[in-house]
Design an enzyme around this catalytic site. Structure first.
Site, PDB file in Angstrom:
ATOM      1  N   GLU A 160       1.120  -1.188   0.422  1.00 38.86           N
ATOM      2  CA  GLU A 160      -0.093   0.247   0.142  1.00 38.86           C
ATOM      3  C   GLU A 160       0.961   0.949  -0.284  1.00 38.86           C
ATOM      4  O   GLU A 160       0.319   2.298  -0.517  1.00 38.86           O
ATOM      5  CB  GLU A 160      -1.125  -0.115   0.947  1.00 38.86           C
ATOM      6  CG  GLU A 160      -2.139  -0.976   1.444  1.00 38.86           C
ATOM      7  CD  GLU A 160      -2.923  -0.513   0.803  1.00 38.86           C
ATOM      8  OE1 GLU A 160      -3.509   0.734   0.132  1.00 38.86           O
ATOM      9  OE2 GLU A 160      -3.869  -1.546  -0.291  1.00 38.86           O
ATOM     10  N   ARG A 172      12.982   6.863   6.501  1.00 37.79           N
ATOM     11  CA  ARG A 172      13.663   8.127   7.086  1.00 37.79           C
ATOM     12  C   ARG A 172      14.770   8.005   7.596  1.00 37.79           C
ATOM     13  O   ARG A 172      15.330   6.340   8.046  1.00 37.79           O
ATOM     14  CB  ARG A 172      12.300   8.395   8.297  1.00 37.79           C
ATOM     15  CG  ARG A 172      12.440   7.410   9.728  1.00 37.79           C
ATOM     16  CD  ARG A 172      13.390   7.656  10.947  1.00 37.79           C
ATOM     17  NE  ARG A 172      13.704   6.384  11.603  1.00 37.79           N
ATOM     18  CZ  ARG A 172      14.536   5.468  11.899  1.00 37.79           C
ATOM     19  NH1 ARG A 172      14.923   5.498  10.732  1.00 37.79           N
ATOM     20  NH2 ARG A 172      13.857   4.712  12.928  1.00 37.79           N
ATOM     21  N   VAL A 173      15.506   8.705   7.336  1.00 37.64           N
ATOM     22  CA  VAL A 173      17.086   8.582   8.557  1.00 37.64           C
ATOM     23  C   VAL A 173      17.268   9.136   9.745  1.00 37.64           C
ATOM     24  O   VAL A 173      16.634  10.315  10.117  1.00 37.64           O
ATOM     25  CB  VAL A 173      18.466   9.107   7.682  1.00 37.64           C
ATOM     26  CG1 VAL A 173      19.774   9.327   8.385  1.00 37.64           C
ATOM     27  CG2 VAL A 173      18.485   8.574   6.299  1.00 37.64           C
ATOM     28  N   SER A 232      18.358  11.824  17.739  1.00 30.16           N
ATOM     29  CA  SER A 232      17.677  10.836  17.916  1.00 30.16           C
ATOM     30  C   SER A 232      19.461   9.494  18.363  1.00 30.16           C
ATOM     31  O   SER A 232      19.533   8.685  18.880  1.00 30.16           O
ATOM     32  CB  SER A 232      17.167  10.274  17.517  1.00 30.16           C
ATOM     33  OG  SER A 232      16.104  10.871  16.756  1.00 30.16           O
ATOM     34  N   LYS A 238      20.799   7.445  21.531  1.00 30.80           N
ATOM     35  CA  LYS A 238      20.390   6.192  21.503  1.00 30.80           C
ATOM     36  C   LYS A 238      21.666   5.567  21.901  1.00 30.80           C
ATOM     37  O   LYS A 238      22.233   4.520  22.315  1.00 30.80           O
ATOM     38  CB  LYS A 238      20.195   5.596  20.397  1.00 30.80           C
ATOM     39  CG  LYS A 238      19.974   4.109  20.004  1.00 30.80           C
ATOM     40  CD  LYS A 238      19.140   3.716  19.527  1.00 30.80           C
ATOM     41  CE  LYS A 238      18.863   1.820  19.598  1.00 30.80           C
ATOM     42  NZ  LYS A 238      17.999   0.889  18.684  1.00 30.80           N
ATOM     43  N   LYS A 248       4.360  -7.897  20.849  1.00 32.42           N
ATOM     44  CA  LYS A 248       4.679  -7.578  21.693  1.00 32.42           C
ATOM     45  C   LYS A 248       3.971  -7.391  23.124  1.00 32.42           C
ATOM     46  O   LYS A 248       2.375  -7.431  23.300  1.00 32.42           O
ATOM     47  CB  LYS A 248       5.265  -5.961  21.934  1.00 32.42           C
ATOM     48  CG  LYS A 248       6.533  -5.823  21.363  1.00 32.42           C
ATOM     49  CD  LYS A 248       7.274  -4.895  20.791  1.00 32.42           C
ATOM     50  CE  LYS A 248       9.251  -4.573  21.133  1.00 32.42           C
ATOM     51  NZ  LYS A 248       9.520  -3.825  21.624  1.00 32.42           N
ATOM     52  N   GLU A 292      17.271  -0.833   8.877  1.00 33.98           N
ATOM     53  CA  GLU A 292      15.944  -1.742   9.407  1.00 33.98           C
ATOM     54  C   GLU A 292      14.773  -1.432   8.382  1.00 33.98           C
ATOM     55  O   GLU A 292      14.577  -0.155   8.385  1.00 33.98           O
ATOM     56  CB  GLU A 292      15.662  -0.990  11.066  1.00 33.98           C
ATOM     57  CG  GLU A 292      14.960  -1.692  11.393  1.00 33.98           C
ATOM     58  CD  GLU A 292      14.205  -1.120  12.691  1.00 33.98           C
ATOM     59  OE1 GLU A 292      14.089  -1.331  14.059  1.00 33.98           O
ATOM     60  OE2 GLU A 292      13.498   0.219  12.512  1.00 33.98           O
TER      61      GLU A 292
HETATM   62  P1  0O2 Z   1      11.132   5.684  15.459  1.00 33.67           P
HETATM   63  O1  0O2 Z   1      10.989   6.681  15.669  1.00 33.67           O
HETATM   64  O2  0O2 Z   1       9.942   4.136  15.454  1.00 33.67           O
HETATM   65  O3  0O2 Z   1      12.752   5.169  15.232  1.00 33.67           O
HETATM   66  P2  0O2 Z   1      15.695  -0.559  20.161  1.00 33.67           P
HETATM   67  O4  0O2 Z   1      14.874  -0.761  18.852  1.00 33.67           O
HETATM   68  O5  0O2 Z   1      17.206  -1.360  19.734  1.00 33.67           O
HETATM   69  O6  0O2 Z   1      15.512   0.671  20.626  1.00 33.67           O
HETATM   70  P3  0O2 Z   1      14.432  -3.139  19.919  1.00 33.67           P
HETATM   71  O7  0O2 Z   1      13.835  -3.948  20.615  1.00 33.67           O
HETATM   72  O8  0O2 Z   1      15.867  -4.197  19.603  1.00 33.67           O
HETATM   73  O9  0O2 Z   1      15.282  -2.133  20.028  1.00 33.67           O
HETATM   74  O10 0O2 Z   1      13.817  -2.768  18.814  1.00 33.67           O
HETATM   75  P4  0O2 Z   1      12.684  -3.295  18.212  1.00 33.67           P
HETATM   76  O11 0O2 Z   1      11.207  -3.069  19.842  1.00 33.67           O
HETATM   77  O12 0O2 Z   1      12.236  -4.685  17.222  1.00 33.67           O
HETATM   78  O13 0O2 Z   1      12.030  -2.056  17.653  1.00 33.67           O
HETATM   79  C1  0O2 Z   1      12.457  -0.406  17.733  1.00 33.67           C
HETATM   80  C2  0O2 Z   1      11.440  -0.202  16.756  1.00 33.67           C
HETATM   81  O14 0O2 Z   1       9.956  -0.483  16.426  1.00 33.67           O
HETATM   82  C3  0O2 Z   1      10.441   1.409  17.418  1.00 33.67           C
HETATM   83  O15 0O2 Z   1      11.277   1.796  17.218  1.00 33.67           O
HETATM   84  C4  0O2 Z   1       8.875   1.848  17.086  1.00 33.67           C
HETATM   85  O16 0O2 Z   1       9.236   1.841  16.034  1.00 33.67           O
HETATM   86  C5  0O2 Z   1       9.325   0.120  16.778  1.00 33.67           C
HETATM   87  N1  0O2 Z   1       7.662  -0.013  17.883  1.00 33.67           N
HETATM   88  C6  0O2 Z   1       8.506  -0.929  18.774  1.00 33.67           C
HETATM   89  N2  0O2 Z   1       7.363  -0.851  20.296  1.00 33.67           N
HETATM   90  C7  0O2 Z   1       6.458  -0.598  19.527  1.00 33.67           C
HETATM   91  C8  0O2 Z   1       5.608  -0.493  20.384  1.00 33.67           C
HETATM   92  O17 0O2 Z   1       4.584  -1.338  21.342  1.00 33.67           O
HETATM   93  N3  0O2 Z   1       4.516   0.948  20.134  1.00 33.67           N
HETATM   94  C9  0O2 Z   1       4.650   1.677  18.324  1.00 33.67           C
HETATM   95  N4  0O2 Z   1       3.685   2.305  18.112  1.00 33.67           N
HETATM   96  N5  0O2 Z   1       6.192   0.944  17.832  1.00 33.67           N
HETATM   97  C10 0O2 Z   1       6.703   0.096  18.176  1.00 33.67           C
HETATM   98  P5  0O2 Z   1      12.319   3.140  18.127  1.00 33.67           P
HETATM   99  O18 0O2 Z   1      13.112   3.728  17.997  1.00 33.67           O
HETATM  100  O19 0O2 Z   1      11.024   3.338  19.111  1.00 33.67           O
HETATM  101  O20 0O2 Z   1      11.324   4.574  17.892  1.00 33.67           O
END
Ligand code: 0O2
Length: 242
Positions: A75, A80-81, A86, A90, A149, A176
């Site tokens: 769809e 984004r970079v 951020s 991180k 999750k 990613e």
């Molecule tokens: P943004 O602004 O979207 O990039 P990490 O990424 O290292 O912090 P992890 O566990 O390796 O953590 O990554 P995960 O959980 O596989 O994926 C993280 C990203 O998935 C997040 O990026 C969100 O985009 C999305 N995400 C994960 N869990 C949730 C959730 O519960 N709700 C929503 N809406 N999105 C989620 P960022 O970096 O948080 O933000």
């Protein structure tokens, strides 16, 4: 240090840059960021190239599959970079060194591509064709569709490596990829916005988290029903006399 930096003494070496990043605010740094020789600029451009490359792959797959199946499996595609702000936050959060080398090595989500599909089946089919490409290497896969999750969040997450070809040679870049249906995307976008409403009292926050989880479960059921509708349409078309 990049090839260009070596040729141009006015350009900071990456260790000097690291010090610069540590000693000034991101805004101050971004104000200065206007030269092609700047290592941060080069890093962000590299991620932009990787994003464009991956985005194009999904665009091509969408076109090819839409000819075969007479429907667009994708769809929309968004990318984004991560902002420099951020990236630094991180690195700090994880106690990793604040440097370009550290960002390149430790952060796998600086370049992000989100692919929104019509149906759950489309996600897995597109994933299969995407990962079969020889310049895509799967680094990590998390299936939050099969295993949502605790928040209720559903999506398929892939970390891949892909090469880009620059004036400084070939570079392997992490990207990613988040793949989800329209229903998953709708839920994730709203939940993301609501999560940042910080003024809620703890009890309300807990109740709303439960409500959002229930909404996620309902949206999963909706995805499943839509998939069944599509299957019936395809079966009907296959059995229909020409
Ligand atoms: P943004 O602004 O979207 O990039 P990490 O990424 O290292 O912090 P992890 O566990 O390796 O953590 O990554 P995960 O959980 O596989 O994926 C993280 C990203 O998935 C997040 O990026 C969100 O985009 C999305 N995400 C994960 N869990 C949730 C959730 O519960 N709700 C929503 N809406 N999105 C989620 P960022 O970096 O948080 O933000």
């Amino acid at each position: 240090m990049t090839g260009s930096s070596q040729q141009n003494p006015a350009v900071p070496a990456e260790n000097e840059l690291t010090q610069a990043l540590e000693s000034m605010s991101v805004d101050q740094y971004l104000d200065q960021l206007h030269t092609d020789f700047d290592p941060v600029y080069i890093m962000l451009m590299d991620y932009q190239c990787a994003v464009t490359r991956v985005e194009t792959k999904f665009d091509i797959l969408n076109k090819q599959l839409s000819i075969r199946d007479e429907h667009n499996p994708i769809e929309s595609i968004h990318s984004r970079v991560k902002s420099l702000d951020s990236i630094i936050r991180k690195l700090e959060k994880n106690h990793w060194p604040i440097s370009i080398e550290s960002a390149r090595e430790n952060l796998k989500d600086v370049a992000g591509v989100r692919v929104v599909c019509s149906f759950v089946d489309d996600i897995y089919e597109i994933e299969k064709y995407f990962l079969a490409q020889e310049d895509i290497t799967l680094v990590n896969r998390k299936d939050y569709i099969q295993n949502p999750k605790p928040s209720g969040y559903r999506s398929l997450h892939l970390i891949v490596q892909t090469p880009i070809y620059t004036e400084h040679g070939k570079k392997e870049m992490y990207v990613e990829v988040q793949m989800r249906t329209i229903a998953m995307d709708f839920w994730a976008s709203l939940e993301h916005k609501l999560r940042y409403k910080k003024s809620l009292n703890p009890r309300t926050a807990e109740e709303l988290a439960a409500e959002l989880k229930a909404c996620a479960e309902e949206s999963a059921r909706l995805d499943e029903r839509m998939l069944q509708v599509r299957k019936r349409i395809l079966e009907d078309a296959a059995g229909a006399p020409s």
